[in-house]
Design an enzyme around this catalytic site. Structure first.
Site, short mmCIF file in Angstrom:
data_model
loop_
_atom_site.label_atom_id
_atom_site.label_comp_id
_atom_site.label_asym_id
_atom_site.label_seq_id
_atom_site.Cartn_x
_atom_site.Cartn_y
_atom_site.Cartn_z
N HIS A 129 0.82 -1.23 0.00
CA HIS A 129 0.00 0.00 0.00
C HIS A 129 0.86 1.27 0.00
CE1 HIS A 129 -3.66 -2.21 0.38
NE2 HIS A 129 -3.38 -2.69 1.57
N ASP A 166 -2.52 -10.37 -2.61
CA ASP A 166 -3.14 -9.90 -1.37
C ASP A 166 -4.59 -9.53 -1.67
OD1 ASP A 166 -2.06 -8.53 1.51
OD2 ASP A 166 -3.87 -7.59 0.66
N HIS A 168 -6.27 -7.13 -0.73
CA HIS A 168 -6.43 -5.68 -0.95
C HIS A 168 -5.62 -5.25 -2.18
CE1 HIS A 168 -6.91 -6.37 3.48
NE2 HIS A 168 -7.98 -5.63 3.26
N ASP A 253 -4.56 -12.76 3.06
CA ASP A 253 -5.82 -12.32 3.68
C ASP A 253 -7.04 -12.59 2.81
OD1 ASP A 253 -4.70 -10.45 1.99
OD2 ASP A 253 -4.70 -8.81 3.45
#
Ligand SMILES: [Zn+2]
Length: 341
Positions: A129, A166, A168, A253
């Site tokens: 991120h 991931d 996200h 995740d």
């Protein structure tokens, strides 16, 4: 020379603990402790363990602005504080982040030198991120992006392929390489959750148009869809891109046990995705390195990492998935504009 796969880690990565600033924060040292305990119980799967060195600030500045590097260093030295409502820096955090990025760079270096063909970085804080000028989403510096740029500028790589699985969107990595044609970045992520970016229509821009592949999937998505996207969209594009280094931004995740998102992968799903990427890289004789990102349920995270490493070094064939009728065809129409699928 070593042909064993390489596992990079550093004790400093266990010291970063956002709970000092926000009790209940999901990015705990226990995540990494669970991984290390699980691997240690199986003699690290006979991988060669190497210490992740601290990155030089000049390495971080391959991606990040000097201002961002300085602000995180100074905040950490001053005892720490909040960067945003999710992202915290403590006194040990700068050092942890240096070793996280340094491990990824060192892995890239060893892989490009063909000391090994496979690597895994068990480091934190995670990185995907973190944008060139902004830490966010638990991430301080973008470990995988710094390693990719290090490989291109200093290790002789001409093109690097990064797959981010991931749950996200890897917004930081996407921004770092948005206008670049020498990094193919593909992200599969759950739509509608943090950070909100990564629409299918965002394909990069300028000279980088087509070199960003965003594949948002609905909440509840299972293994079949993720595998289908990897097999029928991501890897055909990567094949045409012809990289000389493959990196995976590996968050775990999307596991059904994970508390932060709503996808439904099983532990073995990560092994299955790994087999596809391993066979792709192996078929082109490319080195393949994995960098840990998210994964917030320690037991399933640790099991998933172990199965990913087993699949990396294993030879069990990948299972072919049927193209998902709706999403794969929609994605294929978009991505197929740029790549022969
Ligand atoms: Zn994540």
């Amino acid at each position: 020379m070593s042909s064993k796969p390489l596992y990079y880690s550093h004790p400093a990565c266990l010291e970063h603990d956002p709970r000092v600033h926000m009790p209940g924060h999901p990015d705990t040292p226990e995540r990494l402790e669970a991984i290390e305990r699980t691997l240690a119980a199986e003699d690290w799967l006979e991988w060669e363990r190497r210490e992740a060195p601290a990155a030089q600030e000049a390495q971080l500045e391959l991606i990040h602005s000097p201002r961002q590097v300085r602000e995180i260093r100074e905040l950490s030295l001053a005892g720490g504080g909040a960067i945003d409502p999710d992202t915290f820096v403590g006194e040990p955090s700068y050092r942890a982040a240096l070793h996280a990025a340094g491990g990824a760079c060192e892995m890239a270096k060893a892989l490009m030198a063909r000391e090994a063909t496979l690597g895994f970085c068990g480091v934190r804080p995670s990185g995907h991120h973190a944008e060139p000028d902004r830490a966010m989403g638990f991430c301080l510096f973008n470990n995988v992006a710094v390693a990719a740029e290090h490989a291109i500028r200093e290790l002789g790589a001409r093109r690097v392929f990064i797959l981010d699985w991931d749950v996200h969107h890897g917004n930081g990595t996407a921004e770092a390489f948005r206008t670049r044609a020498d990094v193919l970045f593909a992200s599969i992520h759950q739509s509608g959750i943090y950070p909100g970016t990564g629409a299918l229509s965002d394909v990069g821009s300028g000279p980088g148009e087509g070199y960003t592949i965003n594949l948002p999937v609905p909440a509840g998505s299972e293994e079949e869809l993720w595998l289908s996207l990897i097999e029928h969209i991501v890897l055909p594009a990567a094949q045409a891109f012809a990289p000389d280094l493959v990196l995976i931004s590996a968050g775990f995740d999307a596991h059904r046990e994970d508390p932060l998102a709503g996808c439904r992968l099983e532990t073995d799903s990560f092994a299955e995705m790994t087999r596809h990427v391993r066979d792709f890289a192996g078929g082109l004789d490319l080195p393949l390195g994995v960098v840990l990102e998210g994964g917030y349920e320690p037991a399933s995270l640790a099991d998933s990492v172990r199965e990913t490493m087993r699949a990396l070094a294993g030879s069990e064939p990948a299972r072919s998935a049927a193209p998902d009728a709706m999403l794969t065809s929609r994605a294929a129409a978009q991505i197929g504009h740029y790549w022969p699928l």
